[in-house]
Design a protein around this motif. Structure first.
Motif, PDB file in Angstrom:
ATOM      1  N   ARG A 177     -69.941  21.390  16.336  1.00 18.29           N
ATOM      2  CA  ARG A 177     -69.024  22.451  16.755  1.00 18.29           C
ATOM      3  C   ARG A 177     -67.595  22.199  16.282  1.00 18.29           C
ATOM      4  O   ARG A 177     -66.886  23.122  15.875  1.00 18.29           O
ATOM      5  N   ASN A 178     -67.168  20.945  16.306  1.00 24.29           N
ATOM      6  CA  ASN A 178     -65.769  20.632  16.017  1.00 24.29           C
ATOM      7  C   ASN A 178     -65.530  19.861  14.724  1.00 24.29           C
ATOM      8  O   ASN A 178     -64.380  19.607  14.360  1.00 24.29           O
ATOM      9  N   PHE A 179     -66.608  19.485  14.020  1.00 22.24           N
ATOM     10  CA  PHE A 179     -66.458  18.673  12.815  1.00 22.24           C
ATOM     11  C   PHE A 179     -67.347  19.169  11.669  1.00 22.24           C
ATOM     12  O   PHE A 179     -68.481  19.591  11.906  1.00 22.24           O
ATOM     13  N   VAL A 180     -66.805  19.084  10.457  1.00 20.25           N
ATOM     14  CA  VAL A 180     -67.611  19.278   9.260  1.00 20.25           C
ATOM     15  C   VAL A 180     -67.382  18.062   8.376  1.00 20.25           C
ATOM     16  O   VAL A 180     -66.238  17.680   8.118  1.00 20.25           O
ATOM     17  N   LEU A 181     -68.478  17.456   7.905  1.00 19.98           N
ATOM     18  CA  LEU A 181     -68.398  16.267   7.058  1.00 19.98           C
ATOM     19  C   LEU A 181     -68.955  16.603   5.681  1.00 19.98           C
ATOM     20  O   LEU A 181     -70.039  17.178   5.576  1.00 19.98           O
ATOM     21  N   TRP A 182     -68.198  16.269   4.631  1.00 18.45           N
ATOM     22  CA  TRP A 182     -68.718  16.418   3.280  1.00 18.45           C
ATOM     23  C   TRP A 182     -68.258  15.255   2.410  1.00 18.45           C
ATOM     24  O   TRP A 182     -67.387  14.485   2.795  1.00 18.45           O
ATOM     25  N   GLU A 183     -68.879  15.117   1.258  1.00 17.43           N
ATOM     26  CA  GLU A 183     -68.544  14.006   0.371  1.00 17.43           C
ATOM     27  C   GLU A 183     -67.065  14.068  -0.005  1.00 17.43           C
ATOM     28  O   GLU A 183     -66.510  15.147  -0.211  1.00 17.43           O
ATOM     29  N   PHE A 184     -66.442  12.916  -0.103  1.00 19.57           N
ATOM     30  CA  PHE A 184     -65.031  12.862  -0.454  1.00 19.57           C
ATOM     31  C   PHE A 184     -64.869  13.052  -1.960  1.00 19.57           C
ATOM     32  O   PHE A 184     -65.523  12.383  -2.752  1.00 19.57           O
ATOM     33  N   ILE A 185     -63.997  13.982  -2.334  1.00 14.63           N
ATOM     34  CA  ILE A 185     -63.732  14.264  -3.744  1.00 14.63           C
ATOM     35  C   ILE A 185     -62.336  13.778  -4.098  1.00 14.63           C
ATOM     36  O   ILE A 185     -61.340  14.240  -3.529  1.00 14.63           O
ATOM     37  N   GLU A 186     -62.277  12.840  -5.026  1.00 15.98           N
ATOM     38  CA  GLU A 186     -60.991  12.351  -5.518  1.00 15.98           C
ATOM     39  C   GLU A 186     -60.643  13.169  -6.755  1.00 15.98           C
ATOM     40  O   GLU A 186     -61.267  13.030  -7.804  1.00 15.98           O
ATOM     41  N   GLY A 187     -59.675  14.063  -6.624  1.00 17.22           N
ATOM     42  CA  GLY A 187     -59.360  14.928  -7.749  1.00 17.22           C
ATOM     43  C   GLY A 187     -57.936  15.438  -7.725  1.00 17.22           C
ATOM     44  O   GLY A 187     -57.170  15.162  -6.796  1.00 17.22           O
ATOM     45  N   ILE A 188     -57.596  16.188  -8.755  1.00 17.99           N
ATOM     46  CA  ILE A 188     -56.260  16.768  -8.897  1.00 17.99           C
ATOM     47  C   ILE A 188     -56.379  18.279  -8.768  1.00 17.99           C
ATOM     48  O   ILE A 188     -57.286  18.885  -9.345  1.00 17.99           O
ATOM     49  N   PRO A 189     -55.481  18.927  -8.017  1.00 21.43           N
ATOM     50  CA  PRO A 189     -55.528  20.388  -7.886  1.00 21.43           C
ATOM     51  C   PRO A 189     -55.483  21.083  -9.246  1.00 21.43           C
ATOM     52  O   PRO A 189     -54.789  20.637 -10.161  1.00 21.43           O
ATOM     53  N   LEU A 190     -56.233  22.153  -9.378  1.00 20.95           N
ATOM     54  CA  LEU A 190     -56.327  22.897 -10.629  1.00 20.95           C
ATOM     55  C   LEU A 190     -54.956  23.259 -11.192  1.00 20.95           C
ATOM     56  O   LEU A 190     -54.703  23.095 -12.388  1.00 20.95           O
ATOM     57  N   SER A 191     -54.073  23.731 -10.341  1.00 19.58           N
ATOM     58  CA  SER A 191     -52.737  24.160 -10.785  1.00 19.58           C
ATOM     59  C   SER A 191     -51.967  23.028 -11.442  1.00 19.58           C
ATOM     60  O   SER A 191     -51.180  23.258 -12.363  1.00 19.58           O
ATOM     61  N   GLU A 192     -52.183  21.810 -10.956  1.00 19.92           N
ATOM     62  CA  GLU A 192     -51.444  20.663 -11.495  1.00 19.92           C
ATOM     63  C   GLU A 192     -52.032  20.172 -12.806  1.00 19.92           C
ATOM     64  O   GLU A 192     -51.312  19.675 -13.674  1.00 19.92           O
ATOM     65  N   ILE A 193     -53.334  20.300 -12.956  1.00 20.60           N
ATOM     66  CA  ILE A 193     -53.984  19.698 -14.121  1.00 20.60           C
ATOM     67  C   ILE A 193     -53.981  20.596 -15.358  1.00 20.60           C
ATOM     68  O   ILE A 193     -53.962  20.110 -16.485  1.00 20.60           O
ATOM     69  N   ILE A 194     -53.954  21.917 -15.163  1.00 22.92           N
ATOM     70  CA  ILE A 194     -54.060  22.835 -16.300  1.00 22.92           C
ATOM     71  C   ILE A 194     -52.974  22.582 -17.350  1.00 22.92           C
ATOM     72  O   ILE A 194     -53.248  22.431 -18.537  1.00 22.92           O
ATOM     73  N   ALA A 195     -51.731  22.527 -16.898  1.00 21.61           N
ATOM     74  CA  ALA A 195     -50.624  22.378 -17.844  1.00 21.61           C
ATOM     75  C   ALA A 195     -50.527  20.987 -18.458  1.00 21.61           C
ATOM     76  O   ALA A 195     -49.751  20.775 -19.394  1.00 21.61           O
ATOM     77  N   THR A 196     -51.307  20.032 -17.936  1.00 18.93           N
ATOM     78  CA  THR A 196     -51.225  18.662 -18.463  1.00 18.93           C
ATOM     79  C   THR A 196     -52.316  18.380 -19.498  1.00 18.93           C
ATOM     80  O   THR A 196     -52.271  17.366 -20.184  1.00 18.93           O
ATOM     81  N   ILE A 197     -53.277  19.291 -19.612  1.00 17.03           N
ATOM     82  CA  ILE A 197     -54.378  19.086 -20.549  1.00 17.03           C
ATOM     83  C   ILE A 197     -53.956  19.466 -21.973  1.00 17.03           C
ATOM     84  O   ILE A 197     -53.535  20.598 -22.221  1.00 17.03           O
ATOM     85  N   LYS A 198     -54.041  18.516 -22.881  1.00 16.86           N
ATOM     86  CA  LYS A 198     -53.665  18.765 -24.271  1.00 16.86           C
ATOM     87  C   LYS A 198     -54.883  19.064 -25.149  1.00 16.86           C
ATOM     88  O   LYS A 198     -54.746  19.606 -26.249  1.00 16.86           O
ATOM     89  N   ASP A 199     -56.049  18.694 -24.654  1.00 19.32           N
ATOM     90  CA  ASP A 199     -57.296  18.924 -25.383  1.00 19.32           C
ATOM     91  C   ASP A 199     -57.819  20.316 -25.044  1.00 19.32           C
ATOM     92  O   ASP A 199     -58.324  20.556 -23.939  1.00 19.32           O
ATOM     93  N   ILE A 200     -57.698  21.254 -25.977  1.00 22.49           N
ATOM     94  CA  ILE A 200     -58.090  22.637 -25.700  1.00 22.49           C
ATOM     95  C   ILE A 200     -59.587  22.764 -25.437  1.00 22.49           C
ATOM     96  O   ILE A 200     -60.017  23.604 -24.638  1.00 22.49           O
ATOM     97  N   THR A 201     -60.397  21.913 -26.079  1.00 16.08           N
ATOM     98  CA  THR A 201     -61.839  21.945 -25.837  1.00 16.08           C
ATOM     99  C   THR A 201     -62.156  21.553 -24.400  1.00 16.08           C
ATOM    100  O   THR A 201     -62.999  22.172 -23.736  1.00 16.08           O
ATOM    101  N   LEU A 202     -61.461  20.540 -23.906  1.00 14.97           N
ATOM    102  CA  LEU A 202     -61.643  20.114 -22.520  1.00 14.97           C
ATOM    103  C   LEU A 202     -61.175  21.196 -21.561  1.00 14.97           C
ATOM    104  O   LEU A 202     -61.832  21.482 -20.552  1.00 14.97           O
ATOM    105  N   LEU A 203     -60.053  21.813 -21.868  1.00 16.40           N
ATOM    106  CA  LEU A 203     -59.529  22.888 -21.027  1.00 16.40           C
ATOM    107  C   LEU A 203     -60.534  24.032 -20.942  1.00 16.40           C
ATOM    108  O   LEU A 203     -60.804  24.557 -19.859  1.00 16.40           O
TER     109      LEU A 203
END
Length: 250
Positions: A112-138
């Motif tokens: 009722r009061n908790f949801v548990l899911w796997e922990f994801i270590e990542g960077i928010p989409l907004s932050e990572i888009i402008a830092t990607i220099k590899d267009i294929t990866l983007l």
């Protein structure tokens, strides 16, 4: 800081019973959390509540790192005491539906009061888009994200927060894309996830859309064609292939 549920410190009271402590509710939640498999909470993150660091805070819940009984690091969503929702069960069930289409972090357990899911270590989409220099990866990241939105649309799940993803989309170091936080998601909304994402990525004024239009060579004529296709997409999901093709993502 790691706080054990079997040897709780006063700090745990403020986390389990945010924003106003209640002794009776605290005792219930302590048992509920332990039976669910939580053994400790790891209090770290960019968000701060009463001097305590957590992953995030919303109007209905707070999100913290935790440790499961088998030693796994997990994400724990805790319903706030002042939440306008009487449980987090609906969110958990929608995440489970998404998981069946390989979308979102893996649901581990819920109550009722908790949801548990796997922990994801990542960077928010907004932050990572402008830092990607590899267009294929983007392109690979964008295609993966849009395909997930498409699969959600096929099963009738509207996330409803993808027009402003913020921390709702994370990209891991190995470039895997995860759509998170199905708290406001609905199985009855007519809003399509693909349209919401496309508006954010290409139509909304800002650095993200400007950058993507430039690097993917999306001119005004292309935007006009995409806009028409998105209108048709609401009634014909097969249009998805034309949209990713016009963006040259495949």
């Amino acid at each position: 800081m790691e706080v054990s549920l079997t040897n709780p410190s006063p700090i745990l009271k403020y986390v389990l019973c945010y924003p106003v402590f209640d002794e009776k509710e605290y005792s219930k939640r302590l048992i509920e959390a332990y039976l669910l498999g939580i053994r400790s909470l790891i209090l770290e993150g960019k968000t701060e509540i009463k001097g305590i660091h957590v992953i995030g805070k919303g109007t209905t819940s707070i999100v913290v790192k935790g440790k499961y009984f088998d030693g796994r690091i997990i994400t724990v969503k805790i319903r706030r005491l002042d939440s306008n929702r009487d449980s987090v069960i609906k969110e958990a069930k929608i995440l489970l539906i998404a998981n069946r289409r390989e979308i979102g972090p893996k649901l581990i357990a819920f109550s009722r009061n908790f949801v548990l899911w796997e922990f994801i270590e990542g960077i928010p989409l907004s932050e990572i888009i402008a830092t990607i220099k590899d267009i294929t990866l983007l392109k690979r990241i964008l295609l993966n994200l849009l395909e997930q939105a498409y699969r959600l649309d096929l099963i009738g799940v509207s996330h409803k927060e993808l027009s402003e993803p913020k921390n709702h989309v994370l990209v891991t170091k190995d470039s895997k894309v995860f759509i998170l936080d199905f708290e406001t998601a609905s199985t009855s909304s007519k809003k399509t996830n693909l349209t919401q994402l496309m508006n954010f990525l290409f139509f909304k004024k800002g650095k993200i859309s400007y950058f993507l239009r430039q690097i993917l060579n999306v001119n005004n004529d292309t935007l006009h064609n995409i806009h028409k296709l998105l209108k048709e997409y609401k009634y014909n999901r097969k249009i998805f292939t034309q949209i990713v093709k016009i963006l040259n993502l495949t």
